[in-house]
Design a protein around this motif. Sequence first.
Motif, short mmCIF file in Angstrom:
data_model
loop_
_atom_site.label_atom_id
_atom_site.label_comp_id
_atom_site.label_asym_id
_atom_site.label_seq_id
_atom_site.Cartn_x
_atom_site.Cartn_y
_atom_site.Cartn_z
N ASP A 172 0.81 -1.21 0.00
CA ASP A 172 0.00 0.00 0.00
C ASP A 172 0.85 1.27 0.00
OD1 ASP A 172 -2.36 -1.36 -0.13
OD2 ASP A 172 -2.72 -1.36 2.04
N ARG A 173 2.15 1.15 0.28
CA ARG A 173 3.04 2.30 0.26
C ARG A 173 3.75 2.46 -1.08
NH1 ARG A 173 3.81 5.01 4.57
NH2 ARG A 173 5.77 5.86 3.77
N SER A 174 3.38 1.66 -2.05
CA SER A 174 3.93 1.82 -3.40
C SER A 174 3.21 2.95 -4.12
CB SER A 174 3.80 0.52 -4.19
OG SER A 174 4.53 -0.53 -3.58
N ASP A 175 3.92 3.63 -5.00
CA ASP A 175 3.36 4.74 -5.78
C ASP A 175 3.37 4.38 -7.26
OD1 ASP A 175 2.97 6.56 -3.59
OD2 ASP A 175 5.14 6.86 -3.55
N ILE A 176 2.27 4.68 -7.93
CA ILE A 176 2.22 4.51 -9.39
C ILE A 176 2.92 5.70 -10.02
CG2 ILE A 176 0.71 4.34 -11.40
CD1 ILE A 176 -1.40 3.08 -9.64
N LEU A 177 4.04 5.46 -10.69
CA LEU A 177 4.78 6.53 -11.35
C LEU A 177 4.32 6.74 -12.79
CD1 LEU A 177 8.39 5.76 -10.07
CD2 LEU A 177 6.60 7.13 -9.02
N TYR A 178 3.81 5.69 -13.40
CA TYR A 178 3.33 5.78 -14.78
C TYR A 178 2.26 4.73 -14.99
CZ TYR A 178 3.14 4.75 -19.77
OH TYR A 178 2.70 4.50 -21.04
N ALA A 179 1.24 5.09 -15.73
CA ALA A 179 0.21 4.14 -16.12
C ALA A 179 -0.18 4.43 -17.57
CB ALA A 179 -1.02 4.24 -15.21
N GLY A 180 -0.24 3.38 -18.35
CA GLY A 180 -0.68 3.52 -19.73
C GLY A 180 -1.78 2.51 -20.01
N ILE A 181 -2.82 2.93 -20.71
CA ILE A 181 -3.91 2.02 -21.03
C ILE A 181 -4.26 2.19 -22.50
CG2 ILE A 181 -5.65 3.70 -20.26
CD1 ILE A 181 -7.37 1.26 -19.40
N LYS A 182 -4.30 1.08 -23.21
CA LYS A 182 -4.61 1.07 -24.65
C LYS A 182 -6.00 0.47 -24.83
CE LYS A 182 -3.10 -0.79 -29.13
NZ LYS A 182 -4.36 -1.50 -29.38
N LEU A 183 -6.90 1.27 -25.35
CA LEU A 183 -8.27 0.84 -25.62
C LEU A 183 -8.56 1.12 -27.09
CD1 LEU A 183 -10.01 2.29 -22.44
CD2 LEU A 183 -9.26 -0.06 -22.82
N GLY A 184 -8.74 0.05 -27.87
CA GLY A 184 -8.92 0.22 -29.30
C GLY A 184 -7.64 0.73 -29.93
N ASN A 185 -7.73 1.84 -30.64
CA ASN A 185 -6.57 2.45 -31.28
C ASN A 185 -6.03 3.64 -30.49
OD1 ASN A 185 -6.70 0.66 -33.49
ND2 ASN A 185 -8.26 1.94 -34.48
N THR A 186 -6.53 3.83 -29.28
CA THR A 186 -6.14 4.99 -28.48
C THR A 186 -5.27 4.55 -27.31
OG1 THR A 186 -8.20 6.11 -29.06
CG2 THR A 186 -6.97 6.97 -27.18
N LEU A 187 -4.12 5.19 -27.17
CA LEU A 187 -3.23 4.94 -26.04
C LEU A 187 -3.19 6.19 -25.18
CD1 LEU A 187 -1.08 3.36 -24.47
CD2 LEU A 187 0.64 4.28 -26.05
N ARG A 188 -3.57 6.05 -23.92
CA ARG A 188 -3.52 7.16 -22.98
C ARG A 188 -2.44 6.88 -21.95
NH1 ARG A 188 -9.03 6.68 -24.19
NH2 ARG A 188 -9.99 8.63 -24.90
N ARG A 189 -1.65 7.92 -21.69
CA ARG A 189 -0.53 7.78 -20.76
C ARG A 189 -0.67 8.80 -19.63
NH1 ARG A 189 4.78 8.00 -24.33
NH2 ARG A 189 3.74 9.82 -25.22
N TYR A 190 -0.35 8.36 -18.43
CA TYR A 190 -0.47 9.20 -17.23
C TYR A 190 0.84 9.11 -16.44
CZ TYR A 190 -5.34 8.32 -18.52
OH TYR A 190 -6.51 8.18 -19.21
N TYR A 191 1.39 10.29 -16.11
CA TYR A 191 2.64 10.37 -15.35
C TYR A 191 2.36 11.07 -14.02
CZ TYR A 191 4.81 9.47 -19.91
OH TYR A 191 5.18 8.94 -21.11
N ARG A 192 3.01 10.57 -12.98
CA ARG A 192 2.86 11.19 -11.67
C ARG A 192 3.73 12.44 -11.57
NH1 ARG A 192 5.28 9.49 -5.85
NH2 ARG A 192 7.10 10.29 -6.93
#
Length: 657
Positions: free
Chosen positions: A447-467
């Motif tokens: 629970d003390r881990s942090d998400i530094l980056y998350a990427g999700i590809k749905l169809g032809n769209t790739l969305r990227r999120y940075y902390r």
Amino acid sequence: MQNLTQSSEKEFLGELPPLYLKRANQKIERRRISFRWLAGTVLTALTSTLLLGGALFTALDGRQQLTIPAQAYDQESILESTKKILATKGARPSRTTTDGLPKENDIMMIPTVSREGSRDVVKEKPFLHIVSPLAAAVTGDFSYPKFNPLTIFSASNLPELTAHSNVLIYGADVEGEITFTTTDFPYDSPNLYLARQKDAVEIEELVRNTAPILNIGSTSVISVAYFDPRRFTTSENTLLSPTGAIITAENVSTLSRSTNNEYIGTYYEERLVRLNTARSILSTLKKEDVIGQEAKSISLALASNLSSDIFQRNDRLRIFFEMKNGAGQETLSNDRSIARISVYRAGAHLVSIAKAKNGTYRYAQEPARIAELSIPDKKIKLLAKSALPTIYDAIHRTALSEGITPNIVKELIRIVSFDVDFKARVRTTDGISIFLNLEEGQEKPTDRSDILYAGIKLGNTLRRYYRYLDNDTGKVGYFDENGKSAKQFLLRQPVPNGRFTSPFGMRRHPVTRVRKMHSGVDWAAPRGTPILAAGNGVVEKASWAGGSGRRTVLRHANGYKTNYLHQTRFAKGIKPGVRVRQGQIIGYVGSTGLSTGPHLHYEVVVNGNKVNPLRIKFPSGKTLKGTKLAEFKAERDRIDALLKKRQEENQMIIALN
């Protein structure tokens, strides 16, 4: 005399009375003696078998084959011979690789920098990178809450995201731990003398005046401000050419680069190979330009160990080539030979063959492992199209199956919530990528881990999120690659569980029956359903408004306002002047004023004009600017470079067709 002789003869022949114990009439119990003898014999046999088996297993080093070809051995030590081959004086070193043990997930040790008091500490810390298709058929029974948009978008019962650690990726390799302190440069120090900076004309004059007095082979060093060294190129300046004057930057050595073909001597190259199909050892070596007696010797030694002359599908080879160049000639095919070859199967090392000093090949120890060869192929089975889950279920099942805790999954859902329709079904091509830090000594997120980056590809769209961690406030936000917040400026549906009942535009009023403009949209919901603030803002009004019933007006940035009508009651603490944040509960659905049933009439006002909340293009949420944007981009680039490097390392395994 005769009786004495007969007595001696009976004693000699053993014809004496039986022995008795304790009492004269008690005979020895032969069955008890037989049982003890049998037990002792069995125990001795078992102990001998175990000792002999252990000795054989140790001697064979786990090998399940008793016979080894004689050509695989000579009198020299295997380890010493390997050192002589790989560490020849004057030879160019091979490509450096990072040692790593096989892990279930892609765990990386990455140099980080963190602030501890007044000091900055640089040291390696573990990170986890997970890449998985959302349509993967995961096993196990995972418990997670059912989809409820109110719990996702409501911020009233959820604390703002905060960082559990302030570590940043350092961006350079380090050994051990480094501690340093950063202080301001002492511009006001009385011991500091700031000389006037010389211009390009003065520097050129200084160099030209010094050049003629230099003898061939001598060097003159002078510290000057930066200038364009091309002003002194020898091709255009005959004055500097005879003296050999070269203009170089400070602490920089000039060395002409030579290619492998120009290099005279021995150098090494390493090649990683993965087989697509089963193939004979000889044909595999032939594709690597290894032929003749060398290929036959290696094939014979490998086949003897593997009990087969065929490599299996997905076998991995680590081949270390020895390359030799002579003076004035390019590398020839017969100057390229195998110094060592190692075979891996399902992540396990099977055998290594090394070239001895006399040119023969023999068995060698396994080289230091690298993750590309040690990690077994992860077989991912995709679900059938008829059984594909919703995006909400797929994210939970995928993340939980990878060992991510439920609280971290909840944060992941919040990060992507403004761009994802959780009720939609995933496709077989959809996937997710998560990069997070781990606590030291841990191989799974906590629970003390942090998400530094998350990427999700749905169809032809790739969305990227940075902390991004704001050091001034300590708050954490997630932004796209351009520094725009993952959160929308305003919510289009303040009642997540609501049912759309009436659009924006002209209509006949259901109570007065008068045709007039409907300046908002209606969302029907049970009485008492929470209403969320569409965005961060200040309460401008919270009072009775005639036919609008109980109404709340929020003032947002850039001339935006939102109105919430027909509420049954206001939330606690909602009054003019109070600041609210996006997702906070500000009231509850009702049917006050001119209304035919419990619903929310929702309006969006831009610079005094009421607009359609469902069609207007809202501005993006918070956008980083200035130094904060520069800091964000620096961290984004470090993460991208790290993940790209990892992807390139994984792609170094070349598949043979």
